[in-house]
Scaffold this active site. Sequence first.
Site, PDB file in Angstrom:
ATOM      1  N   ARG A  28       0.857  -1.225  -0.005  1.00  0.00           N
ATOM      2  CA  ARG A  28       0.054   0.119  -0.086  1.00  0.00           C
ATOM      3  C   ARG A  28       0.953   1.299  -0.048  1.00  0.00           C
ATOM      4  O   ARG A  28       0.192   2.454   0.160  1.00  0.00           O
ATOM      5  CB  ARG A  28      -0.973  -0.109   1.260  1.00  0.00           C
ATOM      6  CG  ARG A  28      -1.995  -1.141   1.202  1.00  0.00           C
ATOM      7  CD  ARG A  28      -3.217  -0.653   1.854  1.00  0.00           C
ATOM      8  NE  ARG A  28      -2.833  -0.348   3.289  1.00  0.00           N
ATOM      9  CZ  ARG A  28      -4.070  -0.318   4.163  1.00  0.00           C
ATOM     10  NH1 ARG A  28      -5.065  -0.157   3.934  1.00  0.00           N
ATOM     11  NH2 ARG A  28      -3.826  -0.126   5.598  1.00  0.00           N
ATOM     12  N   ASP A  29       2.059   1.166  -0.154  1.00  0.00           N
ATOM     13  CA  ASP A  29       3.066   2.462  -0.253  1.00  0.00           C
ATOM     14  C   ASP A  29       4.342   2.148  -1.246  1.00  0.00           C
ATOM     15  O   ASP A  29       5.239   2.478  -1.015  1.00  0.00           O
ATOM     16  CB  ASP A  29       3.199   2.894   1.045  1.00  0.00           C
ATOM     17  CG  ASP A  29       3.969   4.519   1.074  1.00  0.00           C
ATOM     18  OD1 ASP A  29       3.447   5.114  -0.040  1.00  0.00           O
ATOM     19  OD2 ASP A  29       4.678   4.728   2.075  1.00  0.00           O
TER      20      ASP A  29
END
Length: 260
Positions: free
Chosen positions: A84-85
């Site tokens: 997610r990053d």
Amino acid sequence: VMARFEREARIVSNLEHPNIITVHDFGFTEKKQPYMVMEFIDGQDLDTALKAQPDGLPLEQALPILSAASAGLAYAHEQGILHRDIKPSNIALKQLENGELIPKLLDFGLAKLTGWNAGKEVALTQEQQILGSPVYMSPELVLGKTTDARSDIYSFACMIFEVVTGYTPFVGETAVEVATKRLTDPPLTFAEVQANKKYPEELEQLINRALERDPDKRFQTMKELHDQLSKINPKAPEKTSKNQNSSIWSQLRKFNPFSS
């Protein structure tokens, strides 16, 4: 903050892959100071490497790095963990004595557990909270919708585009403008940002598919993206004729104020 630290350390310590940072130990001192013992990386991160080569890394260098990094992310997904990053600053480049660069995926602080793993987690973030870096966010993440592995795939494709061209596929002067463009505009093309270079057609097709606004039209697993990426010939094609006026983007320097 302490709960998030322990959560990230626990997640990464359970991952064993040559392209994911190794965590040897973690815990808290008697004075409640958190510590994490990680493998030593002798090298820089991918974002730093890009700043030194603003027109992107040579394909012979970029594609092996990206292929290896995608293998690490595919493994994490198979373990039920979304990152997610995804962004260049979260890819460390470990340099071996022979000069070879080994990418290591870092920073699982925003990771999300899925499938059988999800039941182990205490909710530390609200479902609708927007997490990640605007330049690399998937459209569904921008909208605060539920995400899955295909959101990481979108972010990874943004990073591929930047690594090989020096530009991100969506640019703007504010985070809101960048986020809005990925909801309304098509991504930039290789020809628009690097008019004097040629790229393998298979690479452009891969990026276009991975950057589809509709998750159902993207690669459905990271392994599928990795398998296709690893087949692309890294030998850089010859440059086309020097036409400096083919696109305004060829006149612009890289503009990416939200990458860190």
